[in-house]
Design an enzyme around this catalytic site. Structure first.
Site, short mmCIF file in Angstrom:
data_model
loop_
_atom_site.label_atom_id
_atom_site.label_comp_id
_atom_site.label_asym_id
_atom_site.label_seq_id
_atom_site.Cartn_x
_atom_site.Cartn_y
_atom_site.Cartn_z
N PHE A 1 -1.05 -4.60 108.10
CA PHE A 1 -0.40 -3.30 108.33
C PHE A 1 -0.72 -2.29 107.25
O PHE A 1 -0.61 -1.09 107.46
CB PHE A 1 1.12 -3.49 108.43
CG PHE A 1 1.80 -3.63 107.09
CD1 PHE A 1 2.13 -2.50 106.35
CD2 PHE A 1 2.08 -4.87 106.54
CE1 PHE A 1 2.73 -2.62 105.09
CE2 PHE A 1 2.68 -5.00 105.29
CZ PHE A 1 2.99 -3.86 104.57
N GLU B 1 0.19 -5.38 114.52
CA GLU B 1 1.11 -4.92 115.57
C GLU B 1 2.12 -3.92 115.00
O GLU B 1 2.87 -3.31 115.75
CB GLU B 1 1.82 -6.13 116.21
CG GLU B 1 2.71 -6.96 115.30
CD GLU B 1 1.95 -7.99 114.44
OE1 GLU B 1 0.78 -7.75 114.09
OE2 GLU B 1 2.56 -9.01 114.11
N CYS C 1 -2.79 -4.63 98.30
CA CYS C 1 -3.21 -5.94 97.79
C CYS C 1 -3.77 -5.82 96.39
O CYS C 1 -3.93 -6.82 95.70
CB CYS C 1 -4.25 -6.55 98.71
SG CYS C 1 -5.76 -5.59 98.70
N LYS D 1 -8.33 -6.95 116.46
CA LYS D 1 -6.90 -7.18 116.72
C LYS D 1 -6.15 -6.58 115.52
O LYS D 1 -5.98 -7.22 114.50
CB LYS D 1 -6.63 -8.68 116.83
CG LYS D 1 -5.39 -9.08 117.62
CD LYS D 1 -4.08 -8.51 117.13
CE LYS D 1 -3.52 -9.17 115.90
NZ LYS D 1 -2.33 -8.47 115.34
P1 NAD Z 1 0.10 -10.74 107.78
O1 NAD Z 1 -0.62 -11.91 107.25
O2 NAD Z 1 1.53 -10.87 108.15
O3 NAD Z 1 -0.64 -10.16 109.10
C1 NAD Z 1 -2.02 -9.90 109.10
C2 NAD Z 1 -2.56 -10.06 110.52
O4 NAD Z 1 -2.40 -11.42 110.92
C3 NAD Z 1 -1.84 -9.21 111.55
O5 NAD Z 1 -2.80 -8.68 112.44
C4 NAD Z 1 -0.91 -10.19 112.25
O6 NAD Z 1 -0.69 -9.89 113.61
C5 NAD Z 1 -1.66 -11.50 112.14
N1 NAD Z 1 -0.76 -12.65 112.03
C6 NAD Z 1 0.48 -12.68 111.46
N2 NAD Z 1 0.99 -13.93 111.51
C7 NAD Z 1 0.05 -14.70 112.11
C8 NAD Z 1 -0.01 -16.08 112.42
N3 NAD Z 1 0.99 -16.92 112.13
N4 NAD Z 1 -1.12 -16.55 113.02
C9 NAD Z 1 -2.15 -15.73 113.31
N5 NAD Z 1 -2.14 -14.41 113.03
C10 NAD Z 1 -1.06 -13.89 112.43
O7 NAD Z 1 -0.10 -9.57 106.68
P2 NAD Z 1 0.57 -8.13 106.62
O8 NAD Z 1 2.00 -8.27 106.24
O9 NAD Z 1 0.21 -7.34 107.81
O10 NAD Z 1 -0.25 -7.50 105.39
C11 NAD Z 1 0.14 -7.65 104.05
C12 NAD Z 1 -0.61 -8.79 103.39
O11 NAD Z 1 -2.02 -8.54 103.46
C13 NAD Z 1 -0.30 -8.92 101.91
O12 NAD Z 1 -0.20 -10.28 101.60
C14 NAD Z 1 -1.52 -8.30 101.22
O13 NAD Z 1 -1.77 -8.77 99.91
C15 NAD Z 1 -2.60 -8.72 102.17
N6 NAD Z 1 -3.77 -7.87 102.02
C16 NAD Z 1 -4.85 -8.39 101.37
C17 NAD Z 1 -5.97 -7.61 101.16
C18 NAD Z 1 -7.17 -8.16 100.46
O14 NAD Z 1 -8.21 -7.54 100.53
N7 NAD Z 1 -7.08 -9.28 99.78
C19 NAD Z 1 -5.98 -6.28 101.63
C20 NAD Z 1 -4.85 -5.80 102.29
C21 NAD Z 1 -3.75 -6.60 102.49
#
Ligand code: NAD
Length: 497
Positions: free
Chosen positions: A150, A177, A282, A174
Protein backbone atom coordinates in the site's frame (compact mmCIF):
# COMPACT_ATOMS: atom_id res chain seq x y z
CA UNK A 1 -23.31 4.13 -4.96
CA UNK A 2 -19.59 3.82 -4.25
CA UNK A 3 -17.36 3.30 -7.26
CA UNK A 4 -16.24 -0.29 -7.81
CA UNK A 5 -12.65 -0.51 -9.04
CA UNK A 6 -12.59 -2.29 -12.43
CA UNK A 7 -10.32 -5.15 -13.39
CA UNK A 8 -8.21 -4.58 -16.50
CA UNK A 9 -8.34 -7.80 -18.50
CA UNK A 10 -7.62 -8.44 -22.17
CA UNK A 11 -7.39 -4.72 -22.96
CA UNK A 12 -10.68 -3.72 -21.32
CA UNK A 13 -11.63 -2.22 -17.97
CA UNK A 14 -14.39 -4.53 -16.72
CA UNK A 15 -16.57 -4.84 -13.64
CA UNK A 16 -15.76 -7.99 -11.71
CA UNK A 17 -18.44 -10.64 -11.22
CA UNK A 18 -17.14 -11.14 -7.69
CA UNK A 19 -19.40 -10.67 -4.72
CA UNK A 20 -16.42 -10.30 -2.38
CA UNK A 21 -15.69 -6.60 -2.13
CA UNK A 22 -13.15 -4.84 0.09
CA UNK A 23 -13.89 -1.22 1.02
CA UNK A 24 -11.23 1.37 0.23
CA UNK A 25 -11.37 4.14 2.82
CA UNK A 26 -10.04 7.66 3.14
CA UNK A 27 -7.69 7.17 6.10
CA UNK A 28 -8.27 10.70 7.38
CA UNK A 29 -12.05 10.28 7.66
CA UNK A 30 -13.00 6.56 7.23
CA UNK A 31 -15.29 7.57 4.34
CA UNK A 32 -15.58 4.64 1.92
CA UNK A 33 -14.28 5.98 -1.40
CA UNK A 34 -14.38 2.78 -3.48
CA UNK A 35 -14.92 -0.97 -3.35
CA UNK A 36 -12.24 -3.30 -4.61
CA UNK A 37 -13.37 -6.69 -5.91
CA UNK A 38 -11.52 -9.94 -5.22
CA UNK A 39 -11.24 -11.28 -8.77
CA UNK A 40 -12.97 -14.63 -9.34
CA UNK A 41 -10.99 -17.68 -10.37
CA UNK A 42 -12.38 -17.39 -13.92
CA UNK A 43 -11.29 -13.73 -14.10
CA UNK A 44 -7.78 -14.64 -12.88
CA UNK A 45 -7.59 -17.41 -15.50
CA UNK A 46 -8.79 -15.05 -18.21
CA UNK A 47 -6.21 -12.36 -17.28
CA UNK A 48 -3.36 -14.90 -17.33
CA UNK A 49 -4.58 -16.47 -20.59
CA UNK A 50 -4.81 -13.06 -22.26
CA UNK A 51 -1.30 -12.15 -21.08
CA UNK A 52 -0.01 -15.49 -22.40
CA UNK A 53 -1.58 -14.94 -25.80
CA UNK A 54 -0.41 -11.31 -26.02
CA UNK A 55 3.16 -12.41 -25.29
CA UNK A 56 3.39 -14.22 -28.63
CA UNK A 57 3.05 -10.91 -30.51
CA UNK A 58 4.62 -8.56 -28.02
CA UNK A 59 7.93 -10.44 -27.87
CA UNK A 60 8.30 -9.90 -31.63
CA UNK A 61 7.75 -6.12 -31.45
CA UNK A 62 10.93 -4.18 -32.24
CA UNK A 63 12.84 -3.04 -29.18
CA UNK A 64 12.82 0.55 -30.45
CA UNK A 65 9.03 0.40 -30.63
CA UNK A 66 8.88 -0.87 -27.05
CA UNK A 67 11.13 2.06 -26.09
CA UNK A 68 8.77 4.48 -27.87
CA UNK A 69 5.83 3.12 -25.86
CA UNK A 70 7.77 3.96 -22.71
CA UNK A 71 8.63 7.43 -24.04
CA UNK A 72 4.95 8.14 -24.66
CA UNK A 73 4.07 6.70 -21.24
CA UNK A 74 6.68 8.84 -19.51
CA UNK A 75 5.29 11.98 -21.20
CA UNK A 76 1.72 11.12 -20.16
CA UNK A 77 2.74 10.37 -16.56
CA UNK A 78 4.47 13.75 -16.40
CA UNK A 79 1.47 15.50 -17.94
CA UNK A 80 -0.85 13.86 -15.37
CA UNK A 81 1.62 14.01 -12.51
CA UNK A 82 -0.41 16.22 -10.17
CA UNK A 83 -3.67 14.49 -11.01
CA UNK A 84 -2.19 11.07 -10.13
CA UNK A 85 -0.68 12.56 -6.97
CA UNK A 86 -4.12 13.84 -5.95
CA UNK A 87 -5.74 10.41 -6.36
CA UNK A 88 -2.83 8.89 -4.47
CA UNK A 89 -2.97 11.44 -1.65
CA UNK A 90 -6.73 10.93 -1.18
CA UNK A 91 -6.52 7.16 -0.89
CA UNK A 92 -3.27 6.90 1.11
CA UNK A 93 -3.55 10.10 3.17
CA UNK A 94 -0.01 11.13 2.14
CA UNK A 95 0.63 14.87 2.03
CA UNK A 96 0.43 16.28 -1.50
CA UNK A 97 4.19 16.95 -1.60
CA UNK A 98 4.96 13.39 -0.55
CA UNK A 99 2.39 11.98 -3.00
CA UNK A 100 4.10 13.90 -5.80
CA UNK A 101 7.40 12.33 -4.74
CA UNK A 102 5.81 8.86 -4.93
CA UNK A 103 4.71 9.52 -8.52
CA UNK A 104 7.97 11.15 -9.54
CA UNK A 105 10.17 8.31 -8.32
CA UNK A 106 8.05 5.97 -10.42
CA UNK A 107 8.37 8.19 -13.49
CA UNK A 108 12.14 7.99 -13.12
CA UNK A 109 11.93 4.20 -13.55
CA UNK A 110 9.85 4.64 -16.71
CA UNK A 111 12.52 7.05 -18.00
CA UNK A 112 15.06 4.34 -17.39
CA UNK A 113 12.90 1.83 -19.28
CA UNK A 114 13.10 4.16 -22.32
CA UNK A 115 16.76 3.06 -22.59
CA UNK A 116 15.69 -0.53 -23.18
CA UNK A 117 17.63 -1.06 -26.44
CA UNK A 118 20.97 -0.51 -24.72
CA UNK A 119 19.85 -2.28 -21.54
CA UNK A 120 19.06 -5.56 -23.32
CA UNK A 121 22.19 -5.62 -25.47
CA UNK A 122 24.02 -8.89 -25.36
CA UNK A 123 27.74 -9.60 -25.70
CA UNK A 124 29.87 -10.83 -28.58
CA UNK A 125 33.30 -12.39 -28.93
CA UNK A 126 34.76 -13.13 -32.34
CA UNK A 127 36.98 -16.19 -32.81
CA UNK A 128 36.21 -18.06 -29.60
CA UNK A 129 37.83 -20.85 -31.61
CA UNK A 130 39.19 -20.62 -35.15
CA UNK A 131 36.40 -19.13 -37.31
CA UNK A 132 33.83 -19.60 -34.56
CA UNK A 133 32.02 -16.65 -32.95
CA UNK A 134 29.92 -16.45 -29.82
CA UNK A 135 27.23 -13.93 -29.01
CA UNK A 136 24.43 -13.63 -26.52
CA UNK A 137 20.90 -12.26 -26.67
CA UNK A 138 18.52 -11.37 -23.90
CA UNK A 139 15.03 -12.67 -24.47
CA UNK A 140 11.86 -12.06 -22.45
CA UNK A 141 10.52 -14.73 -20.09
CA UNK A 142 6.79 -14.67 -20.88
CA UNK A 143 4.07 -13.70 -18.41
CA UNK A 144 5.40 -12.00 -15.28
CA UNK A 145 3.36 -10.94 -12.24
CA UNK A 146 3.72 -8.21 -9.62
CA UNK A 147 2.22 -7.94 -6.14
CA UNK A 148 2.56 -4.52 -4.55
CA UNK A 149 2.15 -2.94 -1.08
CA UNK A 150 0.00 0.00 0.00
CA UNK A 151 2.75 2.43 0.87
CA UNK A 152 3.91 3.46 -2.63
CA UNK A 153 0.94 2.80 -4.95
CA UNK A 154 2.57 4.65 -7.87
CA UNK A 155 6.29 4.09 -7.43
CA UNK A 156 6.28 0.37 -6.71
CA UNK A 157 3.98 -0.77 -9.56
CA UNK A 158 6.19 1.45 -11.75
CA UNK A 159 9.29 -0.39 -10.45
CA UNK A 160 7.79 -3.49 -12.03
CA UNK A 161 5.61 -3.46 -15.14
CA UNK A 162 7.33 -0.79 -17.29
CA UNK A 163 10.70 -2.58 -17.32
CA UNK A 164 9.13 -6.03 -17.58
CA UNK A 165 7.06 -4.89 -20.56
CA UNK A 166 9.96 -2.98 -22.15
CA UNK A 167 11.95 -6.25 -21.98
CA UNK A 168 9.20 -7.90 -24.09
CA UNK A 169 7.19 -9.65 -21.37
CA UNK A 170 3.53 -9.33 -20.59
CA UNK A 171 2.49 -8.53 -17.03
CA UNK A 172 -0.25 -9.23 -14.49
CA UNK A 173 -0.33 -6.66 -11.68
CA UNK A 174 -2.09 -7.32 -8.34
CA UNK A 175 -1.92 -4.00 -6.50
CA UNK A 176 -2.58 -3.48 -2.81
CA UNK A 177 -6.27 -3.73 -2.01
CA UNK A 178 -5.86 -0.70 0.27
CA UNK A 179 -5.16 1.87 -2.46
CA UNK A 180 -6.09 0.47 -5.89
CA UNK A 181 -7.19 3.74 -7.53
CA UNK A 182 -3.67 4.97 -8.26
CA UNK A 183 -2.52 1.80 -10.07
CA UNK A 184 -5.79 1.81 -12.04
CA UNK A 185 -4.95 5.31 -13.28
CA UNK A 186 -1.42 4.14 -14.17
CA UNK A 187 -2.97 1.38 -16.30
CA UNK A 188 -5.33 3.82 -18.03
CA UNK A 189 -2.40 6.01 -19.01
CA UNK A 190 -0.48 3.03 -20.39
CA UNK A 191 -3.51 2.31 -22.59
CA UNK A 192 -3.47 5.95 -23.72
CA UNK A 193 0.24 5.53 -24.51
CA UNK A 194 -0.74 2.72 -26.90
CA UNK A 195 0.05 -0.53 -25.06
CA UNK A 196 -1.33 -3.43 -27.12
CA UNK A 197 -4.23 -5.47 -25.77
CA UNK A 198 -3.23 -8.07 -23.19
CA UNK A 199 0.30 -6.80 -22.50
CA UNK A 200 -0.75 -5.45 -19.08
CA UNK A 201 -3.51 -6.93 -16.92
CA UNK A 202 -4.59 -5.56 -13.54
CA UNK A 203 -6.39 -7.94 -11.18
CA UNK A 204 -7.51 -7.16 -7.66
CA UNK A 205 -7.86 -9.08 -4.45
CA UNK A 206 -5.82 -10.45 -1.59
CA UNK A 207 -4.24 -13.77 -0.55
CA UNK A 208 -6.38 -16.02 -2.75
CA UNK A 209 -5.61 -14.04 -5.90
CA UNK A 210 -1.91 -13.81 -5.02
CA UNK A 211 -1.72 -17.56 -4.42
CA UNK A 212 -3.27 -18.14 -7.84
CA UNK A 213 -0.44 -16.15 -9.42
CA UNK A 214 2.17 -17.97 -7.33
CA UNK A 215 0.99 -21.40 -8.42
CA UNK A 216 -0.18 -20.83 -11.98
CA UNK A 217 1.96 -22.72 -14.52
CA UNK A 218 1.79 -19.90 -17.10
CA UNK A 219 3.42 -17.30 -14.84
CA UNK A 220 7.20 -17.29 -15.21
CA UNK A 221 8.34 -14.70 -12.67
CA UNK A 222 6.98 -12.98 -9.57
CA UNK A 223 7.99 -9.56 -8.22
CA UNK A 224 6.72 -8.86 -4.73
CA UNK A 225 7.06 -5.94 -2.34
CA UNK A 226 5.49 -6.06 1.13
CA UNK A 227 5.95 -7.29 4.68
CA UNK A 228 8.37 -9.99 5.87
CA UNK A 229 5.86 -12.79 6.62
CA UNK A 230 4.12 -12.35 3.28
CA UNK A 231 7.49 -12.00 1.49
CA UNK A 232 8.62 -15.34 2.95
CA UNK A 233 5.38 -16.98 1.83
CA UNK A 234 5.74 -15.50 -1.66
CA UNK A 235 9.36 -16.58 -2.03
CA UNK A 236 8.78 -20.11 -0.75
CA UNK A 237 5.58 -20.73 -2.70
CA UNK A 238 6.82 -19.08 -5.89
CA UNK A 239 10.10 -20.98 -5.95
CA UNK A 240 8.36 -24.26 -4.96
CA UNK A 241 6.30 -23.71 -8.10
CA UNK A 242 9.55 -23.30 -10.09
CA UNK A 243 9.20 -19.56 -10.68
CA UNK A 244 11.80 -16.85 -10.65
CA UNK A 245 11.02 -14.70 -7.59
CA UNK A 246 12.23 -11.39 -6.19
CA UNK A 247 10.60 -10.50 -2.86
CA UNK A 248 11.31 -7.19 -1.14
CA UNK A 249 10.27 -7.20 2.49
CA UNK A 250 10.24 -5.19 5.71
CA UNK A 251 13.03 -3.30 7.39
CA UNK A 252 14.54 -1.68 10.44
CA UNK A 253 16.81 1.10 9.25
CA UNK A 254 19.45 2.69 11.49
CA UNK A 255 21.03 6.12 11.24
CA UNK A 256 24.42 6.54 12.93
CA UNK A 257 25.06 9.96 14.43
CA UNK A 258 28.76 10.77 14.80
CA UNK A 259 30.06 13.56 17.07
CA UNK A 260 31.50 15.46 14.09
CA UNK A 261 28.10 15.58 12.30
CA UNK A 262 26.61 19.01 11.70
CA UNK A 263 23.94 19.04 14.40
CA UNK A 264 21.21 21.11 12.75
CA UNK A 265 21.46 19.28 9.45
CA UNK A 266 21.35 16.00 11.33
CA UNK A 267 18.23 16.99 13.25
CA UNK A 268 16.40 18.15 10.09
CA UNK A 269 17.31 14.94 8.29
CA UNK A 270 16.37 12.64 11.14
CA UNK A 271 12.94 14.23 11.52
CA UNK A 272 11.98 13.86 7.85
CA UNK A 273 13.43 10.36 7.55
CA UNK A 274 11.77 8.97 10.67
CA UNK A 275 8.25 10.39 10.77
CA UNK A 276 7.87 11.49 7.13
CA UNK A 277 4.97 9.57 5.53
CA UNK A 278 4.05 8.59 9.11
CA UNK A 279 7.05 6.23 9.13
CA UNK A 280 5.29 4.09 6.48
CA UNK A 281 8.35 3.79 4.25
CA UNK A 282 10.47 0.68 3.97
CA UNK A 283 13.51 2.98 4.03
CA UNK A 284 12.30 5.13 6.96
CA UNK A 285 14.85 5.63 9.71
CA UNK A 286 13.39 3.88 12.73
CA UNK A 287 16.53 3.68 14.89
CA UNK A 288 18.94 6.57 15.57
CA UNK A 289 22.26 5.35 16.96
CA UNK A 290 23.85 8.19 18.93
CA UNK A 291 27.62 7.74 19.22
CA UNK A 292 29.53 9.18 22.21
CA UNK A 293 28.59 12.69 23.28
CA UNK A 294 25.87 12.97 20.60
CA UNK A 295 23.55 11.33 23.16
CA UNK A 296 23.26 14.87 24.53
CA UNK A 297 21.44 15.82 21.31
CA UNK A 298 18.55 13.44 22.01
CA UNK A 299 16.35 16.08 23.73
CA UNK A 300 16.81 18.42 20.75
CA UNK A 301 15.83 15.66 18.33
CA UNK A 302 12.75 14.98 20.45
CA UNK A 303 11.84 18.70 20.48
CA UNK A 304 12.17 18.88 16.69
CA UNK A 305 9.98 15.79 16.28
CA UNK A 306 7.40 17.27 18.66
CA UNK A 307 6.93 20.21 16.29
CA UNK A 308 5.80 17.95 13.42
CA UNK A 309 2.04 17.89 13.10
CA UNK A 310 0.13 15.27 11.11
CA UNK A 311 -2.81 16.41 9.02
CA UNK A 312 -4.93 15.88 5.93
CA UNK A 313 -3.27 15.48 2.55
CA UNK A 314 -4.30 18.95 1.37
CA UNK A 315 -3.20 20.75 4.54
CA UNK A 316 0.04 22.48 3.49
CA UNK A 317 1.18 22.66 7.11
CA UNK A 318 0.88 18.90 7.71
CA UNK A 319 4.18 17.05 8.13
CA UNK A 320 2.60 13.70 7.29
CA UNK A 321 -0.81 12.08 6.98
CA UNK A 322 -2.79 9.39 8.81
CA UNK A 323 -1.75 5.74 8.93
CA UNK A 324 -3.33 3.67 6.20
CA UNK A 325 -6.01 1.93 8.31
CA UNK A 326 -7.42 1.67 11.83
CA UNK A 327 -5.70 -1.76 12.05
CA UNK A 328 -2.35 -0.21 11.13
CA UNK A 329 -2.89 2.47 13.78
CA UNK A 330 -3.81 -0.13 16.41
CA UNK A 331 -0.71 -2.14 15.55
CA UNK A 332 1.50 0.92 16.10
CA UNK A 333 -0.28 1.78 19.37
CA UNK A 334 0.28 -1.81 20.55
CA UNK A 335 4.01 -1.48 19.86
CA UNK A 336 4.19 1.83 21.73
CA UNK A 337 2.44 0.22 24.70
CA UNK A 338 4.79 -2.78 24.53
CA UNK A 339 7.77 -0.40 24.57
CA UNK A 340 6.46 1.24 27.73
CA UNK A 341 5.62 -2.12 29.33
CA UNK A 342 9.06 -3.53 28.54
CA UNK A 343 10.76 -0.61 30.28
CA UNK A 344 11.80 1.74 27.49
CA UNK A 345 11.48 5.46 28.23
CA UNK A 346 8.86 7.10 26.03
CA UNK A 347 10.20 10.66 25.74
CA UNK A 348 7.62 11.76 23.17
CA UNK A 349 4.21 10.13 23.11
CA UNK A 350 1.98 10.51 20.04
CA UNK A 351 -0.73 8.07 21.10
CA UNK A 352 -3.31 10.74 21.99
CA UNK A 353 -2.88 12.64 18.74
CA UNK A 354 -5.93 14.61 17.59
CA UNK A 355 -6.32 16.39 14.26
CA UNK A 356 -8.90 19.14 14.21
CA UNK A 357 -11.80 18.45 11.86
CA UNK A 358 -10.85 14.77 11.40
CA UNK A 359 -11.79 12.96 14.61
CA UNK A 360 -11.93 9.57 12.91
CA UNK A 361 -8.56 9.64 11.14
CA UNK A 362 -5.86 7.05 11.84
CA UNK A 363 -3.62 9.57 13.57
CA UNK A 364 -0.50 8.81 15.55
CA UNK A 365 1.71 11.71 16.57
CA UNK A 366 5.51 11.63 16.47
CA UNK A 367 6.78 9.28 19.15
CA UNK A 368 10.29 8.72 20.49
CA UNK A 369 11.84 6.21 22.87
CA UNK A 370 15.22 6.03 24.58
CA UNK A 371 16.60 3.46 26.98
CA UNK A 372 15.77 0.73 24.48
CA UNK A 373 17.56 -2.59 24.39
CA UNK A 374 17.73 -4.93 21.44
CA UNK A 375 15.40 -7.55 23.00
CA UNK A 376 12.43 -5.21 23.13
CA UNK A 377 9.79 -5.71 20.46
CA UNK A 378 9.97 -2.02 19.50
CA UNK A 379 13.53 -2.81 18.40
CA UNK A 380 13.12 -6.33 17.00
CA UNK A 381 9.99 -5.65 14.92
CA UNK A 382 9.21 -3.29 12.09
CA UNK A 383 6.69 -0.84 13.60
CA UNK A 384 5.82 1.01 10.36
CA UNK A 385 4.64 4.13 12.16
CA UNK A 386 6.03 7.53 13.25
CA UNK A 387 8.14 6.07 16.04
CA UNK A 388 11.86 6.78 16.46
CA UNK A 389 14.05 4.74 18.76
CA UNK A 390 17.25 6.21 20.19
CA UNK A 391 20.09 3.84 21.04
CA UNK A 392 23.27 5.10 22.66
CA UNK A 393 26.72 3.60 22.01
CA UNK A 394 30.27 4.73 22.68
CA UNK A 395 32.02 4.01 19.38
CA UNK A 396 31.47 3.64 15.65
CA UNK A 397 32.56 0.00 15.97
CA UNK A 398 29.71 -0.66 18.42
CA UNK A 399 27.25 1.05 16.07
CA UNK A 400 28.39 -1.13 13.17
CA UNK A 401 28.15 -4.28 15.29
CA UNK A 402 24.61 -3.37 16.42
CA UNK A 403 23.43 -2.82 12.84
CA UNK A 404 25.10 -5.96 11.54
CA UNK A 405 23.39 -8.04 14.22
CA UNK A 406 19.96 -6.73 13.26
CA UNK A 407 18.41 -9.24 10.84
CA UNK A 408 17.15 -6.60 8.40
CA UNK A 409 19.40 -5.08 5.76
CA UNK A 410 17.40 -2.63 3.67
CA UNK A 411 18.93 0.81 4.31
CA UNK A 412 21.19 2.66 6.73
CA UNK A 413 22.98 5.96 6.93
CA UNK A 414 25.77 7.73 8.75
CA UNK A 415 26.00 11.43 9.50
CA UNK A 416 29.60 12.52 9.86
CA UNK A 417 32.21 14.98 8.62
CA UNK A 418 34.88 12.27 8.60
CA UNK A 419 35.74 10.55 5.33
CA UNK A 420 37.54 7.82 7.25
CA UNK A 421 34.48 7.05 9.42
CA UNK A 422 32.21 7.08 6.37
CA UNK A 423 34.56 4.79 4.44
CA UNK A 424 34.78 2.32 7.33
CA UNK A 425 31.00 2.35 7.69
CA UNK A 426 30.22 1.85 4.00
CA UNK A 427 32.73 -1.01 3.81
CA UNK A 428 31.87 -2.92 6.99
CA UNK A 429 28.12 -2.51 7.19
CA UNK A 430 25.99 -5.51 6.11
CA UNK A 431 23.16 -3.48 4.64
CA UNK A 432 22.34 -3.16 0.96
CA UNK A 433 21.75 0.61 0.69
CA UNK A 434 24.01 3.03 2.51
CA UNK A 435 23.66 6.80 2.86
CA UNK A 436 26.53 9.08 3.79
CA UNK A 437 24.89 12.26 5.07
CA UNK A 438 21.88 11.10 3.03
CA UNK A 439 19.14 9.78 5.34
CA UNK A 440 17.05 7.72 2.89
CA UNK A 441 19.46 6.38 0.28
CA UNK A 442 16.97 5.01 -2.28
CA UNK A 443 19.05 4.55 -5.43
CA UNK A 444 18.07 6.17 -8.71
CA UNK A 445 16.85 3.70 -11.37
CA UNK A 446 20.13 3.32 -13.25
CA UNK A 447 21.32 1.54 -10.10
CA UNK A 448 19.14 -1.11 -8.46
CA UNK A 449 17.16 -1.17 -5.19
CA UNK A 450 19.47 -3.50 -3.32
CA UNK A 451 18.04 -4.56 0.05
CA UNK A 452 19.89 -7.40 1.82
CA UNK A 453 19.24 -10.18 4.32
CA UNK A 454 15.70 -10.36 5.78
CA UNK A 455 14.66 -7.32 3.71
CA UNK A 456 15.01 -9.21 0.43
CA UNK A 457 14.57 -12.76 -0.84
CA UNK A 458 15.99 -13.58 -4.26
CA UNK A 459 19.08 -12.47 -6.12
CA UNK A 460 18.26 -9.91 -8.84
CA UNK A 461 16.86 -6.70 -7.39
CA UNK A 462 14.33 -4.11 -8.60
CA UNK A 463 15.01 -1.73 -11.51
CA UNK A 464 18.38 -0.96 -13.09
CA UNK A 465 20.46 -3.62 -14.82
CA UNK A 466 19.49 -6.25 -12.23
CA UNK A 467 15.80 -5.93 -13.11
CA UNK A 468 16.60 -6.39 -16.78
CA UNK A 469 18.39 -9.61 -15.85
CA UNK A 470 15.43 -10.63 -13.69
CA UNK A 471 12.92 -10.14 -16.51
CA UNK A 472 14.99 -11.82 -19.24
CA UNK A 473 16.79 -15.02 -20.15
CA UNK A 474 20.21 -14.99 -21.75
CA UNK A 475 20.68 -17.05 -24.87
CA UNK A 476 24.26 -17.69 -26.01
CA UNK A 477 24.93 -18.69 -29.60
CA UNK A 478 28.12 -20.33 -30.82
CA UNK A 479 28.30 -20.10 -34.63
CA UNK A 480 30.51 -21.32 -37.46
CA UNK A 481 29.94 -20.68 -41.15
CA UNK A 482 31.80 -23.15 -43.41
CA UNK A 483 33.78 -21.49 -46.18
CA UNK A 484 34.68 -24.71 -48.00
CA UNK A 485 33.69 -28.30 -48.23
CA UNK A 486 36.63 -29.80 -46.36
CA UNK A 487 35.62 -32.63 -44.05
CA UNK A 488 38.04 -33.23 -41.19
CA UNK A 489 36.10 -36.11 -39.63
CA UNK A 490 33.99 -36.14 -36.49
CA UNK A 491 35.13 -34.11 -33.47
CA UNK A 492 34.87 -36.54 -30.56
CA UNK A 493 36.00 -34.05 -27.87
CA UNK A 494 34.15 -31.19 -26.12
CA UNK A 495 36.70 -28.69 -27.43
CA UNK A 496 35.75 -26.46 -30.35
CA UNK A 497 37.83 -27.20 -33.43
P1 NAD B 1 1.61 -6.69 2.95
O1 NAD B 1 2.68 -7.70 3.00
O2 NAD B 1 0.52 -6.73 3.95
O3 NAD B 1 0.89 -6.69 1.50
C1 NAD B 1 1.64 -6.63 0.32
C2 NAD B 1 0.86 -7.33 -0.80
O4 NAD B 1 0.72 -8.72 -0.47
C3 NAD B 1 -0.54 -6.78 -1.01
O5 NAD B 1 -0.80 -6.72 -2.40
C4 NAD B 1 -1.44 -7.81 -0.33
O6 NAD B 1 -2.70 -7.95 -0.94
C5 NAD B 1 -0.66 -9.10 -0.48
N1 NAD B 1 -0.86 -10.01 0.66
C6 NAD B 1 -1.13 -9.67 1.95
N2 NAD B 1 -1.22 -10.78 2.71
C7 NAD B 1 -1.00 -11.83 1.89
C8 NAD B 1 -0.93 -13.23 2.10
N3 NAD B 1 -1.12 -13.78 3.30
N4 NAD B 1 -0.67 -14.02 1.04
C9 NAD B 1 -0.46 -13.50 -0.19
N5 NAD B 1 -0.51 -12.17 -0.43
C10 NAD B 1 -0.76 -11.34 0.58
O7 NAD B 1 2.37 -5.26 2.99
P2 NAD B 1 1.74 -3.80 3.13
O8 NAD B 1 1.24 -3.61 4.51
O9 NAD B 1 0.86 -3.51 1.99
O10 NAD B 1 3.06 -2.92 2.91
C11 NAD B 1 3.93 -2.55 3.96
C12 NAD B 1 5.11 -3.50 4.04
O11 NAD B 1 5.82 -3.48 2.80
C13 NAD B 1 6.13 -3.08 5.09
O12 NAD B 1 6.58 -4.23 5.74
C14 NAD B 1 7.25 -2.44 4.28
O13 NAD B 1 8.53 -2.47 4.89
C15 NAD B 1 7.22 -3.30 3.05
N6 NAD B 1 7.84 -2.61 1.93
C16 NAD B 1 9.08 -3.03 1.56
C17 NAD B 1 9.74 -2.39 0.53
C18 NAD B 1 11.11 -2.83 0.09
O14 NAD B 1 11.53 -2.42 -0.97
N7 NAD B 1 11.82 -3.64 0.86
C19 NAD B 1 9.13 -1.31 -0.13
C20 NAD B 1 7.85 -0.92 0.29
C21 NAD B 1 7.21 -1.59 1.32
Amino acid sequence: MTQQIPLFIDGAFVQSESTTLIPVTNPATQEVIAQVPCATDAEMESAIASAKEAFEDWKEVAVSERARLMLRYQALLKEHHDEIATILAEETGKTFEDAKGDVWRGIEVVEHACNIPSLVMGETVENVARKIDSYSYTQPLGVCAGITPFNFPAMIPLWMFPLAIACGNTFVLKPSEQDPKTPTRLAELLVEAGVPKGVLQVVHGAKEQVDKLLTHPDIQAISFVGSVPVGEHIYRTGTDNMKRVQAFAGAKNHMVVMPDAQKNQLINNIVGASVGAGGQRCMAISVAVFVGETREWIPEVRDALAKVRPGKWDDPEAGYGPLISPQAKQRVLNYIQAGKDQGAECILDGTECVVEGCPDGNWVGPTMFRGVNTDMTIYTDEIFGPVLIAIEVDTLEQAIELINECPYGNGTSIFTASGAAARKFQHEIKVGQVGINVPIPVPLPFFSFTGWRKSFYGDQHAYGKQAVKFYTETKTVTARWFEDDIHSGPNMSINLK
